[in-house]
Design an enzyme around this catalytic site. Sequence first.
Site, short mmCIF file in Angstrom:
data_model
loop_
_atom_site.label_atom_id
_atom_site.label_comp_id
_atom_site.label_asym_id
_atom_site.label_seq_id
_atom_site.Cartn_x
_atom_site.Cartn_y
_atom_site.Cartn_z
N SER B 16 26.28 -13.91 -3.38
CA SER B 16 25.68 -14.01 -4.71
C SER B 16 24.17 -13.94 -4.62
CB SER B 16 26.19 -15.26 -5.42
OG SER B 16 25.40 -16.34 -5.15
N CYS B 17 23.54 -13.90 -5.76
CA CYS B 17 22.08 -13.78 -5.90
C CYS B 17 21.38 -14.80 -5.03
CB CYS B 17 21.71 -13.98 -7.37
SG CYS B 17 19.97 -14.27 -7.66
#
Lengths: 197, 78
Positions: B16-17
């Site tokens: 994820s980010c």
Amino acid sequence: MTTATLPSFDPLAEAIAVVDGLPEVVDAPLPAPARDSELKTKDLLIIDYSGDLEKVWAALILASTGAAMGVRTRVFVTFWGLQVFVKDSKRITGENWMQKMLSAMQRPGISHRKLSRMNFLGMGPWMMGRLARQYGVASPKELLDAAQALGVEFIPCQMTMDMFGLKPEDMIEGMSQPAGAATVIGLMTENSTPLFI
Amino acid sequence: MPTLEITQTIDARGLSCPMPIVKTAQAIKAIPSGAVLELLATDIGSIKDVAAWCRATGNELLEQASDGAAYRFVIRRK
């Protein structure tokens, strides 16, 4: 009595005269328009004041992303934030009993951060760690490694290092030369977007 | 349309980010200018983030697509 005629003033004629005086448009190829990437972006300056897990996480996400986007990124590490950048292997830091006691009450190092709320004797951070792994969220340690690899500068605050009795060898590898408030203000007022976390 | 020659593939599926962007930024340094990099990601935020990263860094986003399991971005190094 004769009235002297005022010299006539015709704004339109004046304007045409000015335009007539302009140089001709040269028939030559124009340079390519500047690309977005050639615009000068501002630097990013993050002041990491907090040592709380969730705030350190946010600071490191922004620092690593800033550097990834080609923005010159610096993190000024001060107060509780300084404890984050002490080596994980250090248990007790400081020279006198108060400094030692402070480090004993909150173990230094990036892998030993506590949540500011809902810490519950470490249950909160443990659950956050589990959730982060489950959802593919990089840990603060992974983000720190990525940030350093991408060239983020971590600048420790000399005054806080003295106050907490921290020595350069207590800190992780790759930290910049310690600096003070004047460096921060200088960067802030020059060309940096400042963030206080 | 001729198929693009992919120099390197970054598999950021499941991450994820900001890791898809961080990994792309690290990988693009290792390929020559003009070479093409492929990024695979499952983070839905990467649709906006990859475009923003390309705009900021001047690298060219050539293609973006989804096959239902992952997003695929094709980027040419400037």
